[in-house]
Write an enzyme that holds these catalytic residues in place. Sequence first.
Site, PDB file in Angstrom:
ATOM      1  N   HIS A   1     -10.199  -4.836  10.504  1.00  0.00           N
ATOM      2  CA  HIS A   1     -11.047  -4.290   9.059  1.00  0.00           C
ATOM      3  C   HIS A   1     -12.314  -3.566   9.577  1.00  0.00           C
ATOM      4  CE1 HIS A   1      -9.001  -8.003   7.262  1.00  0.00           C
ATOM      5  NE2 HIS A   1      -9.299  -7.268   6.043  1.00  0.00           N
TER       6      HIS A   1
ATOM      7  N   GLU B   1       0.751  -1.171   0.036  1.00  0.00           N
ATOM      8  CA  GLU B   1       0.050   0.208   0.123  1.00  0.00           C
ATOM      9  C   GLU B   1       0.817   1.286  -0.013  1.00  0.00           C
ATOM     10  OE1 GLU B   1      -0.908  -2.615   1.835  1.00  0.00           O
ATOM     11  OE2 GLU B   1      -2.802  -3.026   1.643  1.00  0.00           O
TER      12      GLU B   1
END
Lengths: 326, 336
Positions: free
Chosen positions: A129, A60
């Site tokens: 998450h 990322e």
Amino acid sequence: MAEIAYWEAILRAHDEEMTNDPMVIAMGEDIGVAGGTYKATSGLFDKYGAERIVDCPISENSYTGIGIGASMIGMRPIIEIMSINFALLALDTLVNAAAKIRYMSGGRVSCPIVMRTPGGTAHQLAAQHSARLARMFMSTSGLRVVTPRGPLDAYGMLKSAVRSNDPVIIIEHERMYNLKEDIPEEEFFRPLEGAEVVREGEDITLIGYNFSVHLCLEAAKKLEADGVSAEVIDLRSLKPIDRETIRRSVEKTHRALVAEEDEAPVGVGSEIITGIMEDCFFALDSQPVRIHAADVPVPYNHKLEQAAIPDVDDVYQGALKALGKA
Amino acid sequence: MNDSDKKRLLREMIFFRRFEDRCFEAYVERKIGGFLHLYSGQEAVATGVLEMANVGVGEKGDYVITGYRDHVHALKSGAPAKEVMAELYGKETGSSRGRGGSMHIFDPTANFMGGYALVGQPFPLAAGLALGCKHKKTDQIAICFLGDGANNQGTFHETMNMASVWNLPVLFVCENNGYAIGTHIDRSTAQTDQYKRVDTAYNMKSSQHDGMDIEAVMKEAKKAVDYVRNEQKPYFIEFMTYRYRGHSMSDAKGYRTKEEEAEWEKRDPIKILSDRLIKAGTLSKEDIKAMEDEIQNEIENEIIKFAEDSPEPNIADLNKYVLDDNPDPRWVGPLK
């Protein structure tokens, strides 16, 4: 007008902007051949090819950095981060580079990237998450942070974000991708700045953003049954914040509530309420109320998870408190 | 390379050394603030590599990006020395309008895309510049200069992988000066030969060379630049070099010996080239002295004077450059 889902609105915006400007590319994990985790880029790989729908390895920070580097010389990358939790890995290139390059180059280099990422609690995805994290981005000079509440803004703000010359973070929500709304079939844009009064009322101002706008709208319906007229404001942009729209509303209703799905400390609620104190303290008839998540990592167990995040009833009860009825 | 090129390159390296020495003096005089990282000792690398690239030609040229030890890379890319010095002085006429300082020199008119303080951050930015070049189908390439210390960042590994798998036209120049700030490479890095860290791991062509002899640097850099441009693939080139001064001005160099420093100074890049030119009869010692005097005069009477005489930024402009100062209301709003 045509009814489309939130994910379809994002897809349509991608498609139109990529057709409009060859410098627009999309980058992210599984967005191409696999079609995208949220289908927001589905079909585009076949239409635009691997050079413009770039499937990224799970890196990322560096693929965000590559998007930033490309944006410095005229490219317009739309970077998808699969979950806002993973955006923490990209904080270096996002916060230390994209947000600061314009300033530290004396305005000579800009980084017009768009980062799209869902932040929010979905269904038992547990602590790693389920973070919201809007507060981390809205505290950074040099970024724009927007939070489309539905397909209209998801489409119109993504199109504006692509064309803006600033780095823009679009915070979506996993529970909104299938949310449907009628939107015009012809092309339109929705500006990145400006809060919106999405329901007019007289007795209290309920302020939300992203998913919590829907909690506020539902709570307003319950309050209506009690004879309370609630105004609802969608902040739309968390950076910058439109304090003027909030001030006008609170000066009318004299009561305010902020609903956020995030934990409270140093968050959207604290920022908005500080603004209210500074801008219209003497208009208030009661202390403002913050509705927020419990200050815990989001639990896996369904009941615990639901207890950790605010729901419609929390907003409703909070409004009653502000109204002196609880 | 003809004699006039060799003389020009010697002059450039002497100029860069003197520029950095003058920064040191200005820092001691408190004319320059913040952190200051000087390049003295490593001149042959940036000068030699960029001599072989397409720089100094403005926006059509190759893109250059580096870390915080960035003055010389900016100068060799074509950033005006006056503006670089004015930036160090924090002046409005500086390369970054006084907002960046020593570590953040930018000159997009020279395609010098910045100096960055986050070690390893330029790796992905460079790959992004290369992705832009590839997308636009120009013959430009991106050149990223970083030290050996940067190679222990995650961005190194992530970016080497993506640059290779996406065939990006980027040249990674590793200036291996043996120290990551004050920690010797033997104590920080399992594989001390940096070029070996990308060849099989990331399937990228790489090589290691002497970084003190500019003619050797140029010979190897040319092959690497041509490879990147013609093959449209990344290349990792490592040059062995040495920085004479500390990591920054606050570094007393307690981690290394005077003997080690003296050993490297025997192979000083300016000395190597000037000795060679004197031996070949291209230049005399007097010619070099005259060159040094001319440089001294230019730095003092033009560059420093410009920086001294330039105005500081207006405090009223504090909030400029945070976001686009003239945004299009159609995209930015506010919402009506």
